[in-house]
Design a protein around this motif. Sequence first.
Motif, PDB file in Angstrom:
ATOM      1  N   SER A 102      32.820 -12.946 -51.219  1.00  0.00           N
ATOM      2  CA  SER A 102      31.498 -12.504 -51.656  1.00  0.00           C
ATOM      3  C   SER A 102      31.522 -11.683 -52.943  1.00  0.00           C
ATOM      4  O   SER A 102      30.469 -11.285 -53.424  1.00  0.00           O
ATOM      5  CB  SER A 102      30.821 -11.705 -50.540  1.00  0.00           C
ATOM      6  N   THR A 103      32.692 -11.450 -53.522  1.00  0.00           N
ATOM      7  CA  THR A 103      32.763 -10.710 -54.772  1.00  0.00           C
ATOM      8  C   THR A 103      32.012 -11.479 -55.859  1.00  0.00           C
ATOM      9  O   THR A 103      32.307 -12.629 -56.132  1.00  0.00           O
ATOM     10  CB  THR A 103      34.231 -10.518 -55.217  1.00  0.00           C
ATOM     11  N   GLY A 104      31.019 -10.871 -56.423  1.00  0.00           N
ATOM     12  CA  GLY A 104      30.225 -11.507 -57.465  1.00  0.00           C
ATOM     13  C   GLY A 104      29.145 -12.427 -56.931  1.00  0.00           C
ATOM     14  O   GLY A 104      28.429 -13.051 -57.701  1.00  0.00           O
TER      15      GLY A 104
ATOM     16  N   ARG B  88      20.823 -12.295 -51.088  1.00  0.00           N
ATOM     17  CA  ARG B  88      19.785 -12.947 -51.896  1.00  0.00           C
ATOM     18  C   ARG B  88      18.900 -13.801 -50.995  1.00  0.00           C
ATOM     19  O   ARG B  88      19.375 -14.538 -50.140  1.00  0.00           O
ATOM     20  CB  ARG B  88      20.464 -13.802 -52.961  1.00  0.00           C
ATOM     21  N   LEU B  89      17.596 -13.678 -51.164  1.00  0.00           N
ATOM     22  CA  LEU B  89      16.664 -14.439 -50.339  1.00  0.00           C
ATOM     23  C   LEU B  89      16.433 -15.822 -50.933  1.00  0.00           C
ATOM     24  O   LEU B  89      16.230 -15.975 -52.139  1.00  0.00           O
ATOM     25  CB  LEU B  89      15.338 -13.701 -50.219  1.00  0.00           C
ATOM     26  N   LEU B  90      16.460 -16.814 -50.063  1.00  0.00           N
ATOM     27  CA  LEU B  90      16.268 -18.199 -50.461  1.00  0.00           C
ATOM     28  C   LEU B  90      15.039 -18.760 -49.770  1.00  0.00           C
ATOM     29  O   LEU B  90      14.701 -18.358 -48.660  1.00  0.00           O
ATOM     30  CB  LEU B  90      17.483 -19.043 -50.047  1.00  0.00           C
TER      31      LEU B  90
ATOM     32  N   ARG C  34      37.855 -30.278 -42.882  1.00  0.00           N
ATOM     33  CA  ARG C  34      36.542 -29.968 -42.325  1.00  0.00           C
ATOM     34  C   ARG C  34      36.064 -28.601 -42.804  1.00  0.00           C
ATOM     35  O   ARG C  34      35.226 -27.985 -42.175  1.00  0.00           O
ATOM     36  CB  ARG C  34      36.576 -30.024 -40.804  1.00  0.00           C
ATOM     37  N   HIS C  35      36.614 -28.138 -43.912  1.00  0.00           N
ATOM     38  CA  HIS C  35      36.229 -26.839 -44.456  1.00  0.00           C
ATOM     39  C   HIS C  35      35.568 -27.037 -45.811  1.00  0.00           C
ATOM     40  O   HIS C  35      35.971 -27.885 -46.595  1.00  0.00           O
ATOM     41  CB  HIS C  35      37.451 -25.929 -44.621  1.00  0.00           C
ATOM     42  N   ARG C  36      34.563 -26.242 -46.068  1.00  0.00           N
ATOM     43  CA  ARG C  36      33.925 -26.193 -47.384  1.00  0.00           C
ATOM     44  C   ARG C  36      34.236 -24.820 -47.950  1.00  0.00           C
ATOM     45  O   ARG C  36      33.942 -23.806 -47.315  1.00  0.00           O
ATOM     46  CB  ARG C  36      32.414 -26.349 -47.292  1.00  0.00           C
ATOM     47  N   LEU C  37      34.822 -24.781 -49.114  1.00  0.00           N
ATOM     48  CA  LEU C  37      35.172 -23.528 -49.754  1.00  0.00           C
ATOM     49  C   LEU C  37      34.268 -23.306 -50.951  1.00  0.00           C
ATOM     50  O   LEU C  37      34.224 -24.135 -51.855  1.00  0.00           O
ATOM     51  CB  LEU C  37      36.641 -23.542 -50.191  1.00  0.00           C
ATOM     52  N   LEU C  38      33.551 -22.192 -50.949  1.00  0.00           N
ATOM     53  CA  LEU C  38      32.704 -21.844 -52.085  1.00  0.00           C
ATOM     54  C   LEU C  38      33.559 -21.025 -53.027  1.00  0.00           C
ATOM     55  O   LEU C  38      34.122 -20.001 -52.654  1.00  0.00           O
ATOM     56  CB  LEU C  38      31.493 -21.040 -51.626  1.00  0.00           C
TER      57      LEU C  38
ATOM     58  N   TYR D 110      28.801 -20.486 -58.673  1.00  0.00           N
ATOM     59  CA  TYR D 110      29.717 -20.993 -57.661  1.00  0.00           C
ATOM     60  C   TYR D 110      29.582 -22.498 -57.496  1.00  0.00           C
ATOM     61  O   TYR D 110      28.535 -23.076 -57.749  1.00  0.00           O
ATOM     62  CB  TYR D 110      29.456 -20.323 -56.304  1.00  0.00           C
ATOM     63  N   THR D 111      30.663 -23.104 -57.091  1.00  0.00           N
ATOM     64  CA  THR D 111      30.720 -24.511 -56.745  1.00  0.00           C
ATOM     65  C   THR D 111      31.449 -24.600 -55.415  1.00  0.00           C
ATOM     66  O   THR D 111      31.741 -23.570 -54.813  1.00  0.00           O
ATOM     67  CB  THR D 111      31.416 -25.324 -57.856  1.00  0.00           C
ATOM     68  N   TYR D 112      31.769 -25.775 -54.952  1.00  0.00           N
ATOM     69  CA  TYR D 112      32.486 -25.875 -53.685  1.00  0.00           C
ATOM     70  C   TYR D 112      33.573 -26.926 -53.746  1.00  0.00           C
ATOM     71  O   TYR D 112      33.555 -27.818 -54.578  1.00  0.00           O
ATOM     72  CB  TYR D 112      31.530 -26.167 -52.528  1.00  0.00           C
TER      73      TYR D 112
END
Length: 112
Positions: free
Chosen positions: A55-57, A62-64, A93-97, A86-88
């Motif tokens: 979560s750094t940066g 933030r509301l969506l 079976r993992h998604r890394l942001l 950010y991208t991913y």
Amino acid sequence: MRNLRYLYIFIFVLQYAVAVQAQEPKITIRANGITFKDAIREIESQSLYSIGYVSTGLNTDRLLHLSLRDASIATAIETILQGTTYTYRIVGRHRLLIQDGNEDNNQRNLKL
């Protein structure tokens, strides 16, 4: 005759494997004012994928305002990442942001 039976079994198993692999979970989120981290949790619960991020940066509070109906997991993640750097990446079976090193690059980094 025996070989024919094995061929039918092989074809059946192959069809089953392809059908299971092709089932991409569909994400539905309709919420005004859902936080980023709650949206991530909702995607995880609907898809059974694990999504990891540092979560750094990244403003996780933030509301969506989301209106996703039967969206693919890629579309759902891309929607919540709009307006961030950010991208991913996909790893099993993992998604890394991850933070995108090239902010001008809108192409998602996919790795299977």
